[in-house]
Design a protein around this motif. Structure first.
Motif, PDB file in Angstrom:
ATOM      1  N   THR A   1      81.846  12.679  13.625  1.00  0.00           N
ATOM      2  CA  THR A   1      82.919  13.078  12.618  1.00  0.00           C
ATOM      3  C   THR A   1      82.201  13.421  11.174  1.00  0.00           C
ATOM      4  O   THR A   1      81.040  12.774  10.828  1.00  0.00           O
ATOM      5  CB  THR A   1      84.011  12.192  12.302  1.00  0.00           C
ATOM      6  OG1 THR A   1      83.712  11.055  11.721  1.00  0.00           O
ATOM      7  CG2 THR A   1      84.683  11.627  13.732  1.00  0.00           C
TER       8      THR A   1
ATOM      9  N   ALA B   1      82.244  19.630  21.482  1.00  0.00           N
ATOM     10  CA  ALA B   1      83.330  18.688  20.858  1.00  0.00           C
ATOM     11  C   ALA B   1      82.935  17.499  20.321  1.00  0.00           C
ATOM     12  O   ALA B   1      83.737  16.493  20.063  1.00  0.00           O
ATOM     13  CB  ALA B   1      84.260  18.176  22.274  1.00  0.00           C
ATOM     14  N   ASN B   2      81.738  17.599  19.638  1.00  0.00           N
ATOM     15  CA  ASN B   2      81.084  16.585  18.778  1.00  0.00           C
ATOM     16  C   ASN B   2      81.201  15.294  19.436  1.00  0.00           C
ATOM     17  O   ASN B   2      80.930  14.262  18.943  1.00  0.00           O
ATOM     18  CB  ASN B   2      81.979  16.291  17.519  1.00  0.00           C
ATOM     19  CG  ASN B   2      82.510  17.443  16.769  1.00  0.00           C
ATOM     20  OD1 ASN B   2      81.632  18.169  16.250  1.00  0.00           O
ATOM     21  ND2 ASN B   2      83.538  17.880  16.598  1.00  0.00           N
TER      22      ASN B   2
ATOM     23  N   GLN C   1      88.600  10.754  12.302  1.00  0.00           N
ATOM     24  CA  GLN C   1      89.229  10.880  13.727  1.00  0.00           C
ATOM     25  C   GLN C   1      88.669  11.837  14.410  1.00  0.00           C
ATOM     26  O   GLN C   1      87.821  12.698  14.016  1.00  0.00           O
ATOM     27  CB  GLN C   1      90.737  11.134  13.671  1.00  0.00           C
ATOM     28  CG  GLN C   1      91.055  12.216  12.776  1.00  0.00           C
ATOM     29  CD  GLN C   1      92.765  12.737  12.791  1.00  0.00           C
ATOM     30  OE1 GLN C   1      93.273  11.275  13.161  1.00  0.00           O
ATOM     31  NE2 GLN C   1      93.159  13.656  12.393  1.00  0.00           N
ATOM     32  N   ALA C   2      88.715  11.878  15.854  1.00  0.00           N
ATOM     33  CA  ALA C   2      87.980  12.603  16.747  1.00  0.00           C
ATOM     34  C   ALA C   2      88.618  14.122  16.580  1.00  0.00           C
ATOM     35  O   ALA C   2      89.730  14.463  16.416  1.00  0.00           O
ATOM     36  CB  ALA C   2      88.004  12.229  18.142  1.00  0.00           C
ATOM     37  N   SER C   3      87.447  15.083  16.679  1.00  0.00           N
ATOM     38  CA  SER C   3      88.147  16.534  16.837  1.00  0.00           C
ATOM     39  C   SER C   3      87.238  17.260  17.692  1.00  0.00           C
ATOM     40  O   SER C   3      86.100  17.230  17.974  1.00  0.00           O
ATOM     41  CB  SER C   3      87.983  17.207  15.302  1.00  0.00           C
ATOM     42  OG  SER C   3      87.971  18.554  15.368  1.00  0.00           O
ATOM     43  N   ASP C   4      87.966  18.331  18.437  1.00  0.00           N
ATOM     44  CA  ASP C   4      87.118  19.329  19.454  1.00  0.00           C
ATOM     45  C   ASP C   4      86.409  20.146  18.728  1.00  0.00           C
ATOM     46  O   ASP C   4      85.588  20.885  19.410  1.00  0.00           O
ATOM     47  CB  ASP C   4      88.194  19.651  20.381  1.00  0.00           C
ATOM     48  CG  ASP C   4      88.712  18.821  21.323  1.00  0.00           C
ATOM     49  OD1 ASP C   4      88.065  17.483  21.609  1.00  0.00           O
ATOM     50  OD2 ASP C   4      89.766  19.122  22.004  1.00  0.00           O
ATOM     51  N   GLU C   5      86.652  20.774  17.291  1.00  0.00           N
ATOM     52  CA  GLU C   5      86.179  21.614  16.816  1.00  0.00           C
ATOM     53  C   GLU C   5      84.543  21.299  16.330  1.00  0.00           C
ATOM     54  O   GLU C   5      84.654  20.168  15.576  1.00  0.00           O
ATOM     55  CB  GLU C   5      86.937  22.024  15.510  1.00  0.00           C
ATOM     56  CG  GLU C   5      86.383  23.255  15.038  1.00  0.00           C
ATOM     57  CD  GLU C   5      87.132  23.926  13.683  1.00  0.00           C
ATOM     58  OE1 GLU C   5      86.659  24.495  12.940  1.00  0.00           O
ATOM     59  OE2 GLU C   5      88.184  23.256  13.613  1.00  0.00           O
TER      60      GLU C   5
ATOM     61  N   ASP D   1      88.172   8.010  20.301  1.00  0.00           N
ATOM     62  CA  ASP D   1      89.140   8.766  20.805  1.00  0.00           C
ATOM     63  C   ASP D   1      90.176   7.745  21.551  1.00  0.00           C
ATOM     64  O   ASP D   1      90.283   7.558  22.874  1.00  0.00           O
ATOM     65  CB  ASP D   1      88.964   9.665  21.866  1.00  0.00           C
ATOM     66  CG  ASP D   1      89.809  11.023  22.191  1.00  0.00           C
ATOM     67  OD1 ASP D   1      91.259  10.447  21.599  1.00  0.00           O
ATOM     68  OD2 ASP D   1      89.644  11.617  23.119  1.00  0.00           O
TER      69      ASP D   1
ATOM     70  N   ALA E   1      86.660  12.128   7.662  1.00  0.00           N
ATOM     71  CA  ALA E   1      87.708  12.581   8.513  1.00  0.00           C
ATOM     72  C   ALA E   1      88.284  11.477   9.448  1.00  0.00           C
ATOM     73  O   ALA E   1      89.370  11.042   9.365  1.00  0.00           O
ATOM     74  CB  ALA E   1      86.931  13.350   9.911  1.00  0.00           C
TER      75      ALA E   1
ATOM     76  N   ARG F   1      82.940  10.428  19.267  1.00  0.00           N
ATOM     77  CA  ARG F   1      82.781  11.529  18.724  1.00  0.00           C
ATOM     78  C   ARG F   1      81.856  11.496  17.591  1.00  0.00           C
ATOM     79  O   ARG F   1      82.362  10.632  16.604  1.00  0.00           O
ATOM     80  CB  ARG F   1      84.047  12.454  18.390  1.00  0.00           C
ATOM     81  CG  ARG F   1      84.773  12.276  19.705  1.00  0.00           C
ATOM     82  CD  ARG F   1      84.584  13.488  20.776  1.00  0.00           C
ATOM     83  NE  ARG F   1      85.632  13.392  21.619  1.00  0.00           N
ATOM     84  CZ  ARG F   1      86.481  14.365  21.645  1.00  0.00           C
ATOM     85  NH1 ARG F   1      86.326  15.353  20.786  1.00  0.00           N
ATOM     86  NH2 ARG F   1      87.505  14.478  22.281  1.00  0.00           N
TER      87      ARG F   1
END
Length: 265
Positions: A186, A209-210, A192-196, A138, A190, A184
């Motif tokens: 992924t 949030a992985n 890039q970081a994701s909260d899903e 992140d 992907a 995170r």
């Protein structure tokens, strides 16, 4: 450039200390593997080191809970030493079991709230998980010293209690807003970081949030579940024979190089 000295803490059950020492030495540091009992006998030994590293393994067999016994031992006998590393301009790194120890000590989660805001618990499927994972930093938010200049990595994990959970949504938001959810899991495509929350196996343990690693507010203290010391040489990569061109270093090397470079800036 100053050459930092790294104290690699050993305890009964630690099994990644030699690989971690090799990684730091390859990055230009001087290391010493020190048993926790030596430090309890003489805590002043730690004064000669700029980096404290808690490597992976199964300290005290992970009895009771992963990292809990070593964390209790450090808190009871070496609390002042730990606080000095945290409060002074030095670095602290916890890898896998070391991350679990730092979480039990509370040094990575301080400043969010008075009660414990987060912990590491059993993987969702309730089993030990050993696989390679894709990771993203992140980088727009995190102050983490160890992740400087890194966008993504491919590293192995090997743990049973690596699921990051917070007390509530408010605590998770506080960590995220401060850039402390530094690393995170992924999906492979992907980057890039994701909260899903991603499904297994992209997120191998079900972490909120992985999350694969977090840092403190200063960025000098960092804990992560993946093992960067297991991807130092490019031949560590599980598909290294299929690549047309080999990089000079494996993707975990940059974490250790950033720690060394911090003291030359």
């Amino acid at each position: 450039m100053a050459v930092p000295r790294v104290l690699i803490l050993r305890a009964p059950g630690t099994n990644c200390d030699e690989e971690t020492a090799f990684a730091f030495e390859a990055a230009g540091a001087v290391t010493e593997r020190v048993h926790v009992n030596r430090l309890i006998e003489n805590p002043k030994l730690a004064e000669d080191f700029q980096v404290l590293c808690l490597p992976g393994g199964f300290s005290y067999g992970d009895d009771i809970a992963a990292g809990r016994i070593l964390a209790s031992q450090l808190d009871r006998h070496l609390g002042d030493m730990v606080r000095q590393f945290c409060d002074q301009d030095r670095l602290v790194l916890g890898i896998c079991n070391g991350f679990q120890v730092l979480m039990r000590l509370g040094v990575l989660t301080s400043g969010v709230r008075e009660t414990q805001p987060a912990t590491l618990t059993w993987n969702d499927h309730g089993r030990f998980e050993d696989r390679w994972v894709h990771l993203a930093v992140d980088k727009t938010k995190t102050p983490c010293v160890f992740l400087k200049g890194i966008d993504k990595m491919y590293l192995p994990i090997a743990h049973a209690e690596g699921k990051f959970v917070t007390a509530d949504a408010e605590a998770l938001k506080a960590f995220g807003d401060a850039g402390r959810l530094a690393l995170r899991y992924t999906a492979a495509d992907a980057g890039q970081a994701s909260d899903e929350v991603l499904p297994f196996p992209s997120n191998p343990n079900g972490s909120e949030a992985n999350v694969a690693g977090i840092c403190d507010a200063t960025g000098r203290l960092f804990g992560l579940m993946p093992h960067p010391e297991r991807h130092i040489d490019p031949t560590h990569h599980p598909q290294w024979t299929r690549r047309a061109q080999q990089p000079q270093w494996g993707e975990g090397f940059a974490i250790f190089k950033n720690a060394v470079d911090y003291f030359g800036e």
